[in-house]
Design a protein around this motif. Structure first.
Motif, PDB file in Angstrom:
ATOM      1  N   ASP A 146      -0.514  -0.468   0.057  1.00 49.84           N
ATOM      2  CA  ASP A 146      -1.352  -1.742  -0.011  1.00 49.84           C
ATOM      3  C   ASP A 146      -1.182  -2.368   1.444  1.00 49.84           C
ATOM      4  OD1 ASP A 146      -2.659  -0.930  -2.248  1.00 49.84           O
ATOM      5  OD2 ASP A 146      -1.821  -2.704  -2.996  1.00 49.84           O
ATOM      6  N   ASN A 147       0.144  -2.406   1.382  1.00 52.59           N
ATOM      7  CA  ASN A 147       0.619  -3.187   2.724  1.00 52.59           C
ATOM      8  C   ASN A 147       0.159  -2.465   4.024  1.00 52.59           C
ATOM      9  OD1 ASN A 147       2.106  -5.188   3.990  1.00 52.59           O
ATOM     10  ND2 ASN A 147       3.582  -3.633   4.553  1.00 52.59           N
TER      11      ASN A 147
ATOM     12  N   ASP B 229      -5.028  -5.721  -0.132  1.00 54.45           N
ATOM     13  CA  ASP B 229      -5.351  -6.938  -1.083  1.00 54.45           C
ATOM     14  C   ASP B 229      -6.364  -7.646  -0.491  1.00 54.45           C
ATOM     15  OD1 ASP B 229      -3.310  -6.245  -2.609  1.00 54.45           O
ATOM     16  OD2 ASP B 229      -1.943  -7.636  -1.658  1.00 54.45           O
ATOM     17  N   ARG B 230      -6.450  -7.799   0.876  1.00 57.14           N
ATOM     18  CA  ARG B 230      -7.395  -8.765   1.399  1.00 57.14           C
ATOM     19  C   ARG B 230      -8.901  -8.220   1.173  1.00 57.14           C
ATOM     20  NH1 ARG B 230      -6.814 -10.044   7.632  1.00 57.14           N
ATOM     21  NH2 ARG B 230      -4.790 -10.851   6.790  1.00 57.14           N
TER      22      ARG B 230
ATOM     23  N   MET C  54      -6.205  -7.635 -10.214  1.00 59.12           N
ATOM     24  CA  MET C  54      -5.500  -6.963  -9.469  1.00 59.12           C
ATOM     25  C   MET C  54      -4.035  -6.754  -9.866  1.00 59.12           C
ATOM     26  SD  MET C  54      -6.972  -8.351  -5.816  1.00 59.12           S
ATOM     27  CE  MET C  54      -5.926  -7.229  -4.800  1.00 59.12           C
TER      28      MET C  54
ATOM     29  N   ARG D  51      -2.086  -3.360 -11.385  1.00 56.98           N
ATOM     30  CA  ARG D  51      -0.731  -2.818 -10.702  1.00 56.98           C
ATOM     31  C   ARG D  51       0.245  -2.491 -11.759  1.00 56.98           C
ATOM     32  NH1 ARG D  51       0.368  -2.610  -5.586  1.00 56.98           N
ATOM     33  NH2 ARG D  51      -1.371  -1.291  -5.510  1.00 56.98           N
TER      34      ARG D  51
ATOM     35  N   PHE E 190       0.952 -14.255  -7.254  1.00 53.34           N
ATOM     36  CA  PHE E 190      -0.193 -13.773  -6.420  1.00 53.34           C
ATOM     37  C   PHE E 190      -1.246 -14.673  -6.339  1.00 53.34           C
ATOM     38  CE2 PHE E 190      -3.290 -10.399  -6.081  1.00 53.34           C
ATOM     39  CZ  PHE E 190      -3.234 -10.235  -4.513  1.00 53.34           C
TER      40      PHE E 190
ATOM     41  N   VAL F 165      -3.575 -13.876   1.379  1.00 49.43           N
ATOM     42  CA  VAL F 165      -3.571 -12.519   1.905  1.00 49.43           C
ATOM     43  C   VAL F 165      -4.223 -12.132   3.177  1.00 49.43           C
ATOM     44  CG1 VAL F 165      -3.284 -11.585  -0.631  1.00 49.43           C
ATOM     45  CG2 VAL F 165      -5.674 -12.210   0.332  1.00 49.43           C
TER      46      VAL F 165
ATOM     47  N   TYR G  13       5.589  -9.177  -5.234  1.00 50.11           N
ATOM     48  CA  TYR G  13       4.543  -9.802  -4.979  1.00 50.11           C
ATOM     49  C   TYR G  13       4.850 -11.204  -4.198  1.00 50.11           C
ATOM     50  CZ  TYR G  13       0.797  -7.621  -7.805  1.00 50.11           C
ATOM     51  OH  TYR G  13       0.116  -6.721  -8.233  1.00 50.11           O
TER      52      TYR G  13
ATOM     53  N   ARG H 234      -7.852 -11.822  -8.811  1.00 51.36           N
ATOM     54  CA  ARG H 234      -6.494 -11.547  -8.536  1.00 51.36           C
ATOM     55  C   ARG H 234      -5.734 -11.238  -9.738  1.00 51.36           C
ATOM     56  NH1 ARG H 234      -4.098 -14.607  -3.792  1.00 51.36           N
ATOM     57  NH2 ARG H 234      -5.844 -15.123  -2.369  1.00 51.36           N
TER      58      ARG H 234
ATOM     59  N   LYS I 116      -3.348  -3.437   4.443  1.00 55.76           N
ATOM     60  CA  LYS I 116      -3.844  -4.673   3.788  1.00 55.76           C
ATOM     61  C   LYS I 116      -4.775  -4.798   2.913  1.00 55.76           C
ATOM     62  CE  LYS I 116      -2.449  -6.909   8.146  1.00 55.76           C
ATOM     63  NZ  LYS I 116      -2.955  -6.870   9.555  1.00 55.76           N
TER      64      LYS I 116
END
Lengths: 285, 220, 124
Positions: free
Chosen positions: B62-63, B68-69, B81, B85, B215, B220, B144, B78, B66
């Protein structure tokens, strides 16, 4: 005409940056370009519209509904392209369909693969191996495949060659052919928007400078180039801002024709959006 | 629920690039433990541990993009999400666990050509599973809170800290309740797994709540 | 139908479109009653903004060259073709007036002018 998007007094404070009372409306059937220098607040505005960040103040209405109270319902009808963020680099186009058909209620598999074919995107290559133009076309495909009514794109043309940029502008114009839809597109490449955008919203340092139709800007605004002596004769109320260069004064004026009637200055050029942006940001009053 | 399913599918599909590596590790583990004649202290512990690590690595994926955004532009909250996870990490650890149990039983039966001690395999596996879950209870909120990059380093310290914490709790428990060490070990041997499982389930839920809280405030 | 737009010209784009469509109507290249492309499709094909196209059509409508029927489209108007023809005839008369005046001053005969007219007309 009906508004598809209403942004009212949007404010958000960060360390070193502040979005201040951002307001504008976007009507059905229109393309609005959101322009501004890097760090002006374009992406922050888009994120705040989409409720990805919590704004400190302000109100967003989309499809005549309050965003905060109807977020999921509204987002079913919005397609979004973000500059630097996507689902994953390790999926291919087929995988993405498998994920997305669970995400949107109205995800249209056939439409998705139709676009994939049309844009000649390879189905089994992972996205990491795509070129930047292909990646952007895939992002747009994903944004279009649930038949959204509003398309929001953050810098969709940055880093692309002119041919790919052109194709993307085509897609946007195609999108608004039926008059129920609208596009909000941010870009710092202003020449892209100069042609197709109906409205230009200019944001600088977290504040909206103006929202105007493209024609108002391009047909009326002008750049006067003159000497210091000539500049001194011009009344401050007759120009917006000026920039002192080494050999000349560049003056941004709101109406070429009226200016011509009042002053005898030879060089009055058409102002491009880029010119307008630069003099607004760098110029003085 | 569909949307959560979609997000879990995304995490699983991300693993496609892992396929060859995972198979290689599996064969390596199997061979080494088979040769060393030490199936039970190896397979049921390391395979689920790897599975758990793979689960946590979804934060790294995910990083990179990005995501998440991007996901927040979907009709997904959120909370959805975080929930997806937790479910994904839980599922993949369970898959690792099941794989480990099957492999242990198969390898044992080849080796010993006698009756396989299924109870022993299962209790070792459940023990490991509870241990991994305790790790995850801390790991996930840390990811997180600090993000995948910093989270990885902090996570190492946490593992050590958790080890100290657990032994500390155990020791003070012995001291306060004036039970002898022998008695404590006896209790743990008899009821340890049940206590551990119940505590785990409770803490896992608590961890989820904490992650949602973290979170929901994260930029994000 | 060709519409050629110059981005560097000082004439606003909407005016360029207006003038070119007007010329095509006057020269009968687009006939009375004919449907013009929709605002949006014209905007797309010329790669210009919808509002620009809309402005051009509105100007044509104000001058009576076209009519817009809601939900159907924009048509070249019927009633005004006669008027336009009359306008053109007047324009020609004016120009011939000037030509004749010059001819009289310079002692050029009617025959010569007629011959000239024949040649120029055939050339076109």
């Amino acid at each position: 005409m009906q508004n598809i998007l209403e942004v009212k007094n949007l404010s958000k404070k960060y360390k070193g940056f502040e979005l201040k009372n951002v307001s504008f409306n976007l009507q059905k059937g229109m393309i609005m370009g959101l322009i501004g220098e890097n760090g002006a607040g374009k992406t922050t505005t888009i994120k705040a519209i989409l409720n990805i960040i919590n704004s400190d103040d302000g109100n967003i209405k989309i499809f005549n509904l309050e965003m905060k109270e109807n977020e999921k319902q509204i987002k079913e009808d919005i397609g979004v392209v973000l500059d630097d963020s996507f689902l994953s680099d390790y999926l291919n186009a087929i995988d993405i369909n498998k994920v997305m058909k669970n995400i949107y209620q109205r995800w249209d598999e056939n439409l998705y693969f139709k676009y994939i074919e049309e844009f000649k995107l390879p189905k089994d290559k992972i996205i990491k191996e795509y070129s930047s133009g292909m990646k952007m076309k895939l992002k747009i495909t994903v944004a279009l495949s649930h038949n959204p009514k509003l398309l929001i794109l953050d810098e969709p043309t940055s880093g692309l060659d002119p041919i790919a940029r052109n194709e993307i502008l085509d897609i946007l114009q195609e999108f608004i052919q039926d008059e129920e839809k609208a596009v909000l597109v941010s870009s710092h490449i202003t020449s892209d928007l100069e042609h197709i955008a109906d409205y230009i919203t200019f944001i600088s340092n977290g504040k909206i400078i103006f929202t105007k139709t493209r024609d108002e800007l391009i047909d009326n605004y002008g750049i006067v180039k003159c000497s210091k002596e000539e500049f001194k004769k011009i009344k401050p109320k007759d120009f917006i801002k000026y920039k002192k260069n080494k050999y000349e004064y560049e003056i941004l004026i709101e109406n070429k024709n009226e200016f011509k009637k009042k002053y005898k200055i030879d060089v009055i050029d058409k102002a491009t959006i880029e010119d307008i942006m630069i003099i607004y940001i760098k110029g003085e009053k | 629920m569909n949307r959560i399913k979609g997000l879990i599918i995304k995490d699983f599909l991300n693993l496609k690039t892992y396929r060859v590596t995972a198979l290689f590790i599996l064969i390596l583990f199997a061979t080494v433990s088979f040769i060393n004649d030490d199936i039970l202290s190896f397979i049921p512990i390391f395979i689920p541990l790897c599975a758990g690590m793979i689960g946590i690595s979804s934060f790294n994926y995910d990083n990179i993009t990005k995501s998440d955004r991007y996901i927040l532009t979907f009709p997904v909250s959120r909370k959805d999400m975080v929930k997806s996870r937790y479910l994904y990490i839980f599922f993949i650890t369970v898959i690792g666990e099941v794989l480990a149990v099957l492999l242990s039983i198969i390898l044992q039966s080849i080796k010993q050509q006698s009756l396989v001690n299924v109870i022993e395999v299962l209790s070792i596996s459940l023990g490991t599973f509870c241990g991994i879950m305790i790790l995850q209870i801390f790991e996930i909120p840390i990811m997180y809170k600090f993000g995948a990059e910093k989270g990885r380093i902090i996570q190492m310290f946490t593992i050590v800290a958790i080890a100290f914490l657990i032994s500390g709790v155990a020791i003070s428990f012995i001291k306060i309740s004036s039970i002898s060490l022998e008695e404590f070990l006896y209790i743990m041997q008899k009821y340890g797994l049940i206590i551990l499982t119940l505590v785990d389930i409770f803490l896992y839920f608590l961890s989820y709540k904490v992650s949602v809280k973290i979170f929901s405030k994260k930029e994000v | 139908m060709d519409i050629i737009i110059s981005n560097s010209s000082d004439t606003p784009i909407y005016e360029q479109i207006k003038e070119q469509i007007k010329n095509k109507i006057v020269s009968n290249e687009i006939k009375a009653g004919e449907l013009l492309p929709s605002i949006r499709s014209l905007a797309k094909d010329l790669r210009i903004s919808v509002i620009t196209t809309k402005n051009a059509y509105e100007a044509l409508e104000n001058e009576g060259y076209v009519e817009t029927i809601p939900a159907k489209g924009t048509y070249v108007s019927n009633k005004n073709i006669k008027l336009i023809r009359e306008e053109q005839l007047q324009k020609i008369e004016g120009l011939i007036d000037t030509a004749v005046a010059i001819a009289k001053i310079s002692n050029i005969s009617k025959k010569e002018i007629q011959d000239m007219l024949d040649i120029i007309y055939e050339e076109e």
